[in-house]
Motif scaffolding. Structure first.
Motif, PDB file in Angstrom:
ATOM      1  N   ARG A  28       0.832  -1.197   0.000  1.00  0.00           N
ATOM      2  CA  ARG A  28       0.000   0.000   0.000  1.00  0.00           C
ATOM      3  C   ARG A  28       0.867   1.248   0.000  1.00  0.00           C
ATOM      4  NH1 ARG A  28      -4.597  -0.225   4.525  1.00  0.00           N
ATOM      5  NH2 ARG A  28      -5.114   1.697   3.409  1.00  0.00           N
ATOM      6  N   LEU A  29       0.372   2.277  -0.671  1.00  0.00           N
ATOM      7  CA  LEU A  29       1.065   3.557  -0.664  1.00  0.00           C
ATOM      8  C   LEU A  29       0.856   4.252   0.672  1.00  0.00           C
ATOM      9  CD1 LEU A  29       0.059   4.841  -4.210  1.00  0.00           C
ATOM     10  CD2 LEU A  29       2.233   3.795  -3.542  1.00  0.00           C
ATOM     11  N   SER A  30       1.889   4.891   1.156  1.00  0.00           N
ATOM     12  CA  SER A  30       1.799   5.616   2.416  1.00  0.00           C
ATOM     13  C   SER A  30       0.799   6.764   2.317  1.00  0.00           C
ATOM     14  CB  SER A  30       3.172   6.175   2.790  1.00  0.00           C
ATOM     15  OG  SER A  30       3.104   7.015   3.924  1.00  0.00           O
ATOM     16  N   ASP A  31       0.126   7.047   3.432  1.00  0.00           N
ATOM     17  CA  ASP A  31      -0.764   8.204   3.464  1.00  0.00           C
ATOM     18  C   ASP A  31      -0.114   9.399   4.160  1.00  0.00           C
ATOM     19  OD1 ASP A  31      -0.758   7.312   6.069  1.00  0.00           O
ATOM     20  OD2 ASP A  31      -2.926   6.993   6.202  1.00  0.00           O
ATOM     21  N   ARG A  32       1.203   9.343   4.372  1.00  0.00           N
ATOM     22  CA  ARG A  32       1.894  10.479   4.974  1.00  0.00           C
ATOM     23  C   ARG A  32       1.825  11.679   4.039  1.00  0.00           C
ATOM     24  NH1 ARG A  32       7.769   9.442   6.214  1.00  0.00           N
ATOM     25  NH2 ARG A  32       7.528  11.488   7.196  1.00  0.00           N
ATOM     26  N   LEU A  33       1.499  12.817   4.579  1.00  0.00           N
ATOM     27  CA  LEU A  33       1.319  14.020   3.768  1.00  0.00           C
ATOM     28  C   LEU A  33       2.574  14.416   3.004  1.00  0.00           C
ATOM     29  CD1 LEU A  33      -0.748  16.232   6.260  1.00  0.00           C
ATOM     30  CD2 LEU A  33      -1.600  14.915   4.309  1.00  0.00           C
ATOM     31  N   VAL A  34       3.730  14.136   3.573  1.00  0.00           N
ATOM     32  CA  VAL A  34       4.984  14.567   2.962  1.00  0.00           C
ATOM     33  C   VAL A  34       5.288  13.821   1.668  1.00  0.00           C
ATOM     34  CG1 VAL A  34       6.529  12.941   4.150  1.00  0.00           C
ATOM     35  CG2 VAL A  34       7.347  15.241   3.546  1.00  0.00           C
ATOM     36  N   ALA A 159      16.047  11.975   2.864  1.00  0.00           N
ATOM     37  CA  ALA A 159      16.540  12.391   4.176  1.00  0.00           C
ATOM     38  C   ALA A 159      15.673  13.488   4.784  1.00  0.00           C
ATOM     39  CB  ALA A 159      17.991  12.860   4.054  1.00  0.00           C
ATOM     40  N   VAL A 160      15.445  14.555   4.039  1.00  0.00           N
ATOM     41  CA  VAL A 160      14.726  15.691   4.616  1.00  0.00           C
ATOM     42  C   VAL A 160      13.235  15.401   4.776  1.00  0.00           C
ATOM     43  CG1 VAL A 160      16.405  17.360   3.772  1.00  0.00           C
ATOM     44  CG2 VAL A 160      14.413  16.831   2.386  1.00  0.00           C
ATOM     45  N   ALA A 161      12.703  14.468   3.983  1.00  0.00           N
ATOM     46  CA  ALA A 161      11.285  14.111   4.111  1.00  0.00           C
ATOM     47  C   ALA A 161      11.064  12.996   5.129  1.00  0.00           C
ATOM     48  CB  ALA A 161      10.731  13.685   2.754  1.00  0.00           C
ATOM     49  N   GLY A 211      -1.607  13.593  16.346  1.00  0.00           N
ATOM     50  CA  GLY A 211      -1.294  12.188  16.112  1.00  0.00           C
ATOM     51  C   GLY A 211      -0.457  12.025  14.868  1.00  0.00           C
ATOM     52  N   PRO A 212      -0.216  10.777  14.438  1.00  0.00           N
ATOM     53  CA  PRO A 212       0.662  10.504  13.297  1.00  0.00           C
ATOM     54  C   PRO A 212       0.190  11.187  12.038  1.00  0.00           C
ATOM     55  CG  PRO A 212       0.131   8.493  14.509  1.00  0.00           C
ATOM     56  CD  PRO A 212      -0.775   9.567  15.037  1.00  0.00           C
ATOM     57  N   PHE A 213       1.152  11.610  11.181  1.00  0.00           N
ATOM     58  CA  PHE A 213       0.810  12.267   9.931  1.00  0.00           C
ATOM     59  C   PHE A 213       1.179  11.377   8.770  1.00  0.00           C
ATOM     60  CE2 PHE A 213       5.003  13.556  11.212  1.00  0.00           C
ATOM     61  CZ  PHE A 213       5.762  13.543  10.081  1.00  0.00           C
TER      62      PHE A 213
END
Length: 213
Positions: A28-34, A159-161, A211-213
């Motif tokens: 699954r693709l991550s749902d993290r906003l970054v 790294a930065v993300a 909470g988690p992003f």
């Protein structure tokens, strides 16, 4: 940005490799906003490394010739329509994102695609796990000896993300030499990294309260 014409190499390598760092073990693709701005930054790097976007002393030149990688070509065409738009504006452009790069990777034969439990949802399989593991292992604060510009671009964005830390998503320090190792795209990679640093700091602050992003 103004238009120019020139031949360049194909695009897609940096963005597909960054997208692979946003892919979970379950496919699954991550749902993290970054992940969205990270892959858009990677697409811009692909364009720069394919000589479709270049910096001169007083302007940014754009070659509208398609690269053959659909998400990069969509972004390239959009830049041609809105040449006055800022780099930050394109990094925040949500009409092109992680799902587009994932589907582009499938069409390019770099990934395969299936379905989840009960046939629900998309699941992706990285076709080059060895390369992804190498991208995860590369030290962003070390000496980039022997790295290609693509290696350096993937490492800088990851790294930065916070994409190398798949559990907590902590951003990491980045050696200036890594940015320099992106070669002719160093000007763009520096701007992308600066934008991602602002975003990750904001997301981290929001996550501390929500909470988690």
């Amino acid at each position: 940005m103004t238009e120019r014409t020139a031949a360049g190499a194909g695009a897609g390598d940096v963005s597909i490799r960054v997208a692979a760092l946003c892919l979970g073990q379950n496919g699954r693709l991550s749902d993290r906003l970054v992940c969205g701005p990270a892959v858009r930054g990677a697409l811009l790097l692909d364009l720069a490394l394919s000589a479709r976007v270049e910096q001169t002393e007083d302007s940014i030149l754009v070659d509208p010739t398609p690269t053959g990688f659909a998400p990069a070509d969509r972004l390239l065409a959009a830049i041609g329509i809105e040449p006055e738009r800022s780099l930050d504006g394109w990094l925040d452009e949500r009409r092109i994102g992680l799902r587009d790069v994932a589907d582009g990777a499938v069409r390019a034969g770099r990934w395969s695609q299936g379905r989840g439990a009960l046939g629900l949802g998309r699941r992706y399989v990285d076709g080059d796990v060895a390369r992804t593991l190498a991208d995860l292992a590369r030290d962003p604060d070390g000496e980039p000896a022997g790295w290609t510009p693509e290696d350096a671009g993937v490492t800088a964005i990851a790294a930065v993300a916070g994409l190398r830390d798949r559990e907590l998503g902590y951003a990491e320090s980045l050696a200036p030499a890594v940015l320099a190792a992106t070669g002719s795209a160093a000007w763009l990679c520096t701007a992308i990294v600066d934008h991602l640093r602002v975003l990750t700091a904001r997301y981290a602050a929001e996550a501390a309260g929500l909470g988690p992003f």
